[in-house]
Write a protein that holds these residues in place. Sequence first.
Motif, short mmCIF file in Angstrom:
data_model
loop_
_atom_site.label_atom_id
_atom_site.label_comp_id
_atom_site.label_asym_id
_atom_site.label_seq_id
_atom_site.Cartn_x
_atom_site.Cartn_y
_atom_site.Cartn_z
N MET A 252 5.96 -6.13 -26.28
CA MET A 252 7.33 -6.64 -26.37
C MET A 252 7.27 -8.07 -26.88
O MET A 252 6.44 -8.85 -26.41
CB MET A 252 8.00 -6.61 -24.99
N PRO A 253 8.10 -8.43 -27.84
CA PRO A 253 8.10 -9.81 -28.31
C PRO A 253 8.62 -10.74 -27.21
O PRO A 253 9.56 -10.40 -26.50
CB PRO A 253 9.02 -9.80 -29.52
N SER A 254 7.98 -11.87 -27.09
CA SER A 254 8.34 -12.83 -26.07
C SER A 254 8.43 -14.22 -26.69
O SER A 254 7.65 -14.54 -27.59
CB SER A 254 7.26 -12.85 -24.98
N CYS B 247 4.83 -21.09 -30.67
CA CYS B 247 4.82 -19.85 -29.92
C CYS B 247 3.36 -19.54 -29.61
O CYS B 247 2.51 -19.58 -30.51
CB CYS B 247 5.43 -18.74 -30.76
N ILE B 248 3.04 -19.27 -28.38
CA ILE B 248 1.66 -19.03 -27.97
C ILE B 248 1.44 -17.53 -27.90
O ILE B 248 2.09 -16.85 -27.12
CB ILE B 248 1.39 -19.68 -26.60
N PRO B 249 0.51 -17.00 -28.73
CA PRO B 249 0.26 -15.55 -28.67
C PRO B 249 -0.31 -15.15 -27.32
O PRO B 249 -1.09 -15.88 -26.72
CB PRO B 249 -0.77 -15.30 -29.77
N ASP C 187 -2.27 -10.59 -33.50
CA ASP C 187 -1.07 -11.18 -32.92
C ASP C 187 -0.01 -11.25 -34.00
O ASP C 187 -0.31 -11.19 -35.19
CB ASP C 187 -1.35 -12.56 -32.30
N PHE C 188 1.24 -11.32 -33.58
CA PHE C 188 2.34 -11.47 -34.54
C PHE C 188 3.31 -12.51 -34.01
O PHE C 188 3.38 -12.76 -32.81
CB PHE C 188 3.05 -10.13 -34.80
N HIS C 189 4.02 -13.12 -34.93
CA HIS C 189 5.10 -14.02 -34.53
C HIS C 189 6.15 -14.08 -35.63
O HIS C 189 5.87 -13.82 -36.79
CB HIS C 189 4.59 -15.41 -34.14
N SER C 190 7.36 -14.40 -35.21
CA SER C 190 8.49 -14.47 -36.11
C SER C 190 8.86 -15.93 -36.35
O SER C 190 8.55 -16.79 -35.54
CB SER C 190 9.69 -13.74 -35.51
#
Length: 147
Positions: A31-33, A49-51, A67-70
Amino acid sequence: MSQPRARDRDYGQEYCGVIYSLSDGQYYASMPSPLGEPVPVGPSKQKKCIPPRYVVDARGRPVVLADFHSHPWAPSPMSATDRIAATQVWSIRIQFDNACTVMKLVPHLGSSLPGEVYVRTEKQWSLVGIIRPADKRYGIVTAVDQN
């Protein structure tokens, strides 16, 4: 990008997560957090944003692959902070922005292979840059010829 404030540009929220396998041939996304404070970024376009370091899945033992981030703005190339060796936790990093531009970094840390930076276009990955072994610490990308 459907999370709260994920598309709100300078005043938006960055989200992080991981891609993992349960050794069943399938890939899953956590789940994205936000895992970071919502901070107005203004023109600097820097978020934090910390993976996640691990994921728990009741179906089995997860093996984290990436890891992914937006980023809540576009265009959004992969930042220097996203590329430096010190911020690499997993073997692949995926980044996407609110215009659905998707980028991938394969850092090849601990290897003499150059890091690779890709952009997703027309359902395939296109190599757009490399990070020479001597530049991995700093995440300096050298563009590659697209022809």
